[in-house]
Design a protein around this motif. Structure first.
Motif, PDB file in Angstrom:
ATOM      1  N   MET A  36      -6.532  -1.089   3.782  1.00 30.69           N
ATOM      2  CA  MET A  36      -5.064  -1.200   3.648  1.00 30.69           C
ATOM      3  C   MET A  36      -4.631  -1.618   2.342  1.00 30.69           C
ATOM      4  N   GLN A  37      -5.157  -2.215   1.922  1.00 26.58           N
ATOM      5  CA  GLN A  37      -4.749  -2.664   0.337  1.00 26.58           C
ATOM      6  C   GLN A  37      -4.727  -1.650  -0.441  1.00 26.58           C
ATOM      7  N   ASN A  38      -5.611  -0.903  -0.435  1.00 28.26           N
ATOM      8  CA  ASN A  38      -5.881   0.296  -1.417  1.00 28.26           C
ATOM      9  C   ASN A  38      -4.638   1.311  -1.076  1.00 28.26           C
ATOM     10  N   ILE A  39      -4.311   1.656   0.165  1.00 28.69           N
ATOM     11  CA  ILE A  39      -3.513   2.505   0.580  1.00 28.69           C
ATOM     12  C   ILE A  39      -2.023   1.933  -0.016  1.00 28.69           C
ATOM     13  N   ARG A  40      -1.801   0.661   0.446  1.00 25.85           N
ATOM     14  CA  ARG A  40      -0.495   0.040   0.067  1.00 25.85           C
ATOM     15  C   ARG A  40      -0.554   0.160  -1.417  1.00 25.85           C
ATOM     16  N   ALA A  41      -1.295  -0.194  -2.320  1.00 25.48           N
ATOM     17  CA  ALA A  41      -1.249  -0.101  -3.806  1.00 25.48           C
ATOM     18  C   ALA A  41      -0.837   1.456  -4.228  1.00 25.48           C
ATOM     19  N   ALA A  42      -1.331   2.523  -3.676  1.00 26.35           N
ATOM     20  CA  ALA A  42      -1.264   3.965  -3.961  1.00 26.35           C
ATOM     21  C   ALA A  42       0.197   3.869  -3.471  1.00 26.35           C
ATOM     22  N   LEU A  43       0.699   3.983  -2.430  1.00 26.21           N
ATOM     23  CA  LEU A  43       1.932   3.980  -2.102  1.00 26.21           C
ATOM     24  C   LEU A  43       2.972   3.516  -2.965  1.00 26.21           C
ATOM     25  N   VAL A  44       2.853   2.120  -3.307  1.00 30.82           N
ATOM     26  CA  VAL A  44       3.766   1.322  -4.165  1.00 30.82           C
ATOM     27  C   VAL A  44       3.723   1.891  -5.409  1.00 30.82           C
ATOM     28  N   GLU A  45       2.555   2.595  -6.102  1.00 31.26           N
ATOM     29  CA  GLU A  45       2.731   3.271  -7.461  1.00 31.26           C
ATOM     30  C   GLU A  45       3.344   4.633  -7.204  1.00 31.26           C
ATOM     31  N   GLU A  46       3.065   5.372  -6.130  1.00 28.70           N
ATOM     32  CA  GLU A  46       3.629   6.731  -6.007  1.00 28.70           C
ATOM     33  C   GLU A  46       5.002   6.746  -5.929  1.00 28.70           C
ATOM     34  N   LYS A  47       5.385   5.519  -4.996  1.00 29.45           N
ATOM     35  CA  LYS A  47       6.842   5.457  -4.831  1.00 29.45           C
ATOM     36  C   LYS A  47       7.627   4.666  -5.580  1.00 29.45           C
ATOM     37  N   HIS A  48       7.090   4.043  -6.557  1.00 31.82           N
ATOM     38  CA  HIS A  48       7.510   2.989  -7.625  1.00 31.82           C
ATOM     39  C   HIS A  48       8.334   1.909  -6.836  1.00 31.82           C
ATOM     40  N   LEU A  49       7.547   1.425  -5.905  1.00 37.23           N
ATOM     41  CA  LEU A  49       8.334   0.344  -5.118  1.00 37.23           C
ATOM     42  C   LEU A  49       7.736  -1.064  -5.764  1.00 37.23           C
ATOM     43  N   PRO A  50       8.429  -2.359  -5.457  1.00 37.27           N
ATOM     44  CA  PRO A  50       7.888  -3.623  -5.920  1.00 37.27           C
ATOM     45  C   PRO A  50       6.589  -3.852  -5.106  1.00 37.27           C
ATOM     46  N   LYS A  51       6.102  -4.602  -5.545  1.00 34.26           N
ATOM     47  CA  LYS A  51       4.620  -4.694  -5.181  1.00 34.26           C
ATOM     48  C   LYS A  51       4.545  -5.533  -3.936  1.00 34.26           C
ATOM     49  N   ASP A  52       5.892  -6.202  -3.414  1.00 34.79           N
ATOM     50  CA  ASP A  52       5.683  -6.891  -2.324  1.00 34.79           C
ATOM     51  C   ASP A  52       6.669  -6.023  -1.246  1.00 34.79           C
ATOM     52  N   ALA A  53       6.848  -4.774  -1.567  1.00 32.94           N
ATOM     53  CA  ALA A  53       7.624  -4.002  -0.592  1.00 32.94           C
ATOM     54  C   ALA A  53       7.143  -3.812   0.722  1.00 32.94           C
ATOM     55  N   LEU A  54       5.418  -3.605   0.535  1.00 32.14           N
ATOM     56  CA  LEU A  54       4.826  -3.403   1.884  1.00 32.14           C
ATOM     57  C   LEU A  54       4.014  -4.547   2.006  1.00 32.14           C
ATOM     58  N   PRO A  55       4.265  -5.771   2.691  1.00 37.02           N
ATOM     59  CA  PRO A  55       3.374  -6.817   3.125  1.00 37.02           C
ATOM     60  C   PRO A  55       2.409  -6.427   3.929  1.00 37.02           C
ATOM     61  N   LEU A  56       1.363  -6.877   4.023  1.00 37.85           N
ATOM     62  CA  LEU A  56       0.149  -6.658   5.002  1.00 37.85           C
ATOM     63  C   LEU A  56       0.352  -7.968   5.986  1.00 37.85           C
ATOM     64  N   VAL A  57       0.143  -7.631   7.088  1.00 37.23           N
ATOM     65  CA  VAL A  57       0.403  -8.650   7.989  1.00 37.23           C
ATOM     66  C   VAL A  57      -0.765  -8.593   8.831  1.00 37.23           C
ATOM     67  N   PRO A  58      -1.429  -9.684   9.677  1.00 38.08           N
ATOM     68  CA  PRO A  58      -2.407  -9.517  10.596  1.00 38.08           C
ATOM     69  C   PRO A  58      -2.374  -8.524  11.492  1.00 38.08           C
ATOM     70  N   TYR A  59      -3.424  -7.751  11.852  1.00 35.69           N
ATOM     71  CA  TYR A  59      -3.258  -6.774  12.867  1.00 35.69           C
ATOM     72  C   TYR A  59      -2.584  -6.913  14.060  1.00 35.69           C
ATOM     73  N   GLN A  60      -2.867  -8.290  14.713  1.00 34.15           N
ATOM     74  CA  GLN A  60      -2.617  -8.467  15.934  1.00 34.15           C
ATOM     75  C   GLN A  60      -1.165  -8.788  15.875  1.00 34.15           C
ATOM     76  N   ASP A  61      -0.624  -9.220  14.819  1.00 34.43           N
ATOM     77  CA  ASP A  61       0.789  -9.355  14.877  1.00 34.43           C
ATOM     78  C   ASP A  61       1.795  -7.943  14.459  1.00 34.43           C
ATOM     79  N   TRP A  62       0.904  -6.941  14.062  1.00 26.12           N
ATOM     80  CA  TRP A  62       1.377  -5.686  13.635  1.00 26.12           C
ATOM     81  C   TRP A  62       1.526  -4.933  15.062  1.00 26.12           C
ATOM     82  N   VAL A  63       0.501  -5.227  16.000  1.00 30.11           N
ATOM     83  CA  VAL A  63       0.548  -4.680  17.208  1.00 30.11           C
ATOM     84  C   VAL A  63       1.566  -5.376  18.178  1.00 30.11           C
TER      85      VAL A  63
END
Length: 86
Positions: A36-63
């Motif tokens: 997920m960190q690598n997917i996030r990094a690719a999305l941030v780079e591709e879309k020119h988003l700030p690094k904190d635009a897609l925070p990772l949360v624990p799976y259980q919290d996401w569900v």
């Protein structure tokens, strides 16, 4: 990929009875967080988003968040769904 192909060939050409299921495990597993960190990094780079635009949360919290939104979905929320033609 070779390991999966070899497993399929082993099962397919086995003269004895075929098993009900075959569990093929990746020979070099990696933590889901790393994926997920690598997917996030690719999305941030591709879309020119700030690094904190897609925070990772624990799976259980996401569900729990997805379930909460699903339970409280109104018919008007469906109009916000974006569909793309392929």
């Amino acid at each position: 990929m070779d390991a999966v192909c070899n497993a399929l060939l082993d099962v397919g050409f086995n003269p004895s009875s075929t098993p009900i299921a075959v569990n093929v495990v990746h020979p070099k597993p990696v933590p889901w967080t790393l994926v997920m960190q690598n997917i996030r990094a690719a999305l941030v780079e591709e879309k020119h988003l700030p690094k904190d635009a897609l925070p990772l949360v624990p799976y259980q919290d996401w569900v729990q968040t997805v379930e909460r939104h699903a339970e409280n979905t109104a018919e008007t929320d469906a109009s916000n769904i974006v569909c793309f033609d392929s």
